[in-house]
Write a protein that holds these residues in place. Structure first.
Motif, mmCIF file in Angstrom:
data_model
loop_
_atom_site.group_PDB
_atom_site.id
_atom_site.type_symbol
_atom_site.label_atom_id
_atom_site.label_comp_id
_atom_site.label_asym_id
_atom_site.label_seq_id
_atom_site.Cartn_x
_atom_site.Cartn_y
_atom_site.Cartn_z
ATOM 1 N N ALA A 68 6.968 -13.413 9.185
ATOM 2 C CA ALA A 68 5.817 -12.621 9.637
ATOM 3 C C ALA A 68 5.246 -13.158 10.943
ATOM 4 C CB ALA A 68 4.736 -12.575 8.550
ATOM 5 N N ARG A 110 -2.527 -2.168 6.631
ATOM 6 C CA ARG A 110 -1.688 -3.061 7.417
ATOM 7 C C ARG A 110 -0.413 -2.316 7.844
ATOM 8 N NH1 ARG A 110 -5.702 -5.514 7.395
ATOM 9 N NH2 ARG A 110 -6.055 -7.739 6.962
ATOM 10 N N CYS A 132 3.728 -2.798 8.018
ATOM 11 C CA CYS A 132 4.869 -3.591 7.550
ATOM 12 C C CYS A 132 6.073 -3.263 8.416
ATOM 13 C CB CYS A 132 5.183 -3.266 6.088
ATOM 14 S SG CYS A 132 3.846 -3.635 4.944
ATOM 15 N N MET A 192 10.741 -2.290 6.480
ATOM 16 C CA MET A 192 10.436 -2.029 5.072
ATOM 17 C C MET A 192 11.446 -1.037 4.501
ATOM 18 S SD MET A 192 7.969 -2.681 2.823
ATOM 19 C CE MET A 192 7.611 -2.093 1.175
ATOM 20 N N LYS A 236 0.760 0.635 5.388
ATOM 21 C CA LYS A 236 0.488 0.214 4.008
ATOM 22 C C LYS A 236 -1.016 0.296 3.744
ATOM 23 C CE LYS A 236 0.913 -3.799 0.923
ATOM 24 N NZ LYS A 236 1.186 -5.251 0.867
ATOM 25 N N TYR A 290 2.799 3.037 0.560
ATOM 26 C CA TYR A 290 3.645 2.821 1.732
ATOM 27 C C TYR A 290 4.006 4.175 2.342
ATOM 28 C CZ TYR A 290 4.245 -1.908 -0.113
ATOM 29 O OH TYR A 290 4.020 -3.170 -0.590
#
Length: 349
Positions: free
Chosen positions: A34, A262, A264, A267, A279, A341
């Motif tokens: 990350a 957030r 991602c 994914m 997300k 998601y």
């Protein structure tokens, strides 16, 4: 050419020099840690690989000095204050008869388990939805005839007391009709347009605060950098609202609700890998969901409340599935998290 291949691998590949300083990391490695390569390059192996179990050690020095490969299965690492399980492999690189570098490969097992779980959930959802829709259609057909017959009978009756019975039949038929429509789920394709995901979350927050009458505390933890998502605004509002209302009901109207957004990267949802995914986390401080209920929480007509219909989460999952997205749930006493998601389209990549 080799670098292009490495950048497109799903496994994290890292290269360390003789001082065990990071000199290269591919895109999958950036996703795993990350962080960007620019920030990670120069970090020591000890800084990057912190094992959760103190008895587990990654002896890369031995790999360097003895020219021996190092393999560790199901190793638990502490990365970004999160525990992840990986298969770890370190291979020495030899130049001029001496080890000059070490290649480290990390295969994240949690990710593969999550993908397998998602595929199973999507398959179960599809099967259950087909069965429920078939059952709902079979019930709706005689229900319409029953209501029509009650209306005709009502017109023929003069006695007010008898008319009261026919009105009950009509009212109950309408109630069952509404329930069947809910069981059938969304009956139209999404009307998609570019929108800010926070417009959806804020609308839901305002609605829930009005319903809660000041007893609920809502924490907003938004990432303003999230690109616009291509989606149906009304359907997203309905999906998020269903989950949030469930959370509020679980907390009996008072507690702390956290709405978190957030982005991602890389994914995988079902079988499709998305470079960018939005997300939305809906976190409540309620009593949590029983373990027996967890595997069935998105099934229609399954509920833990005496007054619930068990359709809210099923409908929410169907709406998000129509956007090629997915809803996941993780629960323990005092903290339940529903994660939505939503893939971001190619023009955001």
């Amino acid at each position: 050419m080799y670098k292009k291949i490495l950048e497109h691998l799903n496994e994290a590949v890292l290269l360390f020099d003789r001082q065990l300083k990071l000199t290269y990391i591919n895109t999958a490695g950036e996703v795993l840690f990350a962080d960007s390569a620019r920030h990670l390059l120069g970090s020591s192996a000890m800084e990057l690989f912190k094992t959760v179990d103190s008895e587990q050690r990654l002896d890369l020095e031995q790999c360097l000095q003895m020219d021996e490969p190092l393999v560790d299965r199901e190793l638990t690492l502490d990365i970004m204050n999160q525990s992840i399980t990986v298969n770890f492999s370190a291979t020495p690189v030899i130049n001029d008869d001496q080890v000059t570098e070490i290649i480290v490969e990390l295969q994240q097992l949690d990710r593969h388990l999550r993908i397998s779980k998602e595929e199973q959930l999507l398959s179960q959802q599809s099967t259950v939805r087909m069965l429920v829709r078939g059952l709902a259609h079979e019930i709706k057909n005689p229900l319409g005839g029953l209501r029509g017959a009650a209306q005709l009978l009502d017109l023929e009756l003069d006695d007010p007391e008898l008319k009261e019975y026919t009105q009950i039949i009509i009212a109950e038929s309408d109630r069952l009709q509404g329930l069947m429509d809910k069981m059938l789920g969304p009956n139209k394709l999404p009307n998609k347009a570019l929108l800010n995901i926070h417009e959806v979350v804020e609308r839901v927050r305002q609605l829930v605060l009005i319903e809660a009458n000041g007893k609920l505390s809502v924490i907003q933890d938004y990432d303003p950098s999230i690109p616009e998502v291509f989606a149906d605004k009304n359907q997203l509002i309905q999906a998020v609202l269903n989950i949030v209302r469930n959370a509020v009901q679980a907390m009996e109207g008072s507690g702390i609700l956290t709405l978190k957004t957030r982005v991602c990267r890389q994914m995988t949802i079902g079988r499709k890998r998305n470079k960018l995914t939005a997300k939305i986390d809906i976190i409540d401080t309620g009593p949590g969901i029983d373990k027996e209920m967890m595997s069935k929480v998105f099934y229609p007509m399954i509920t833990g409340r005496a007054s619930g219909t068990g359709l809210g989460l099923s409908i929410a999952q169907s709406l998000i599935n129509q956007h090629d997205g997915m809803i996941e749930c993780d629960s323990q006493p005092g903290r339940t998290v529903f994660s939505i998601y939503l893939p971001l389209e190619n023009h955001h990549e």
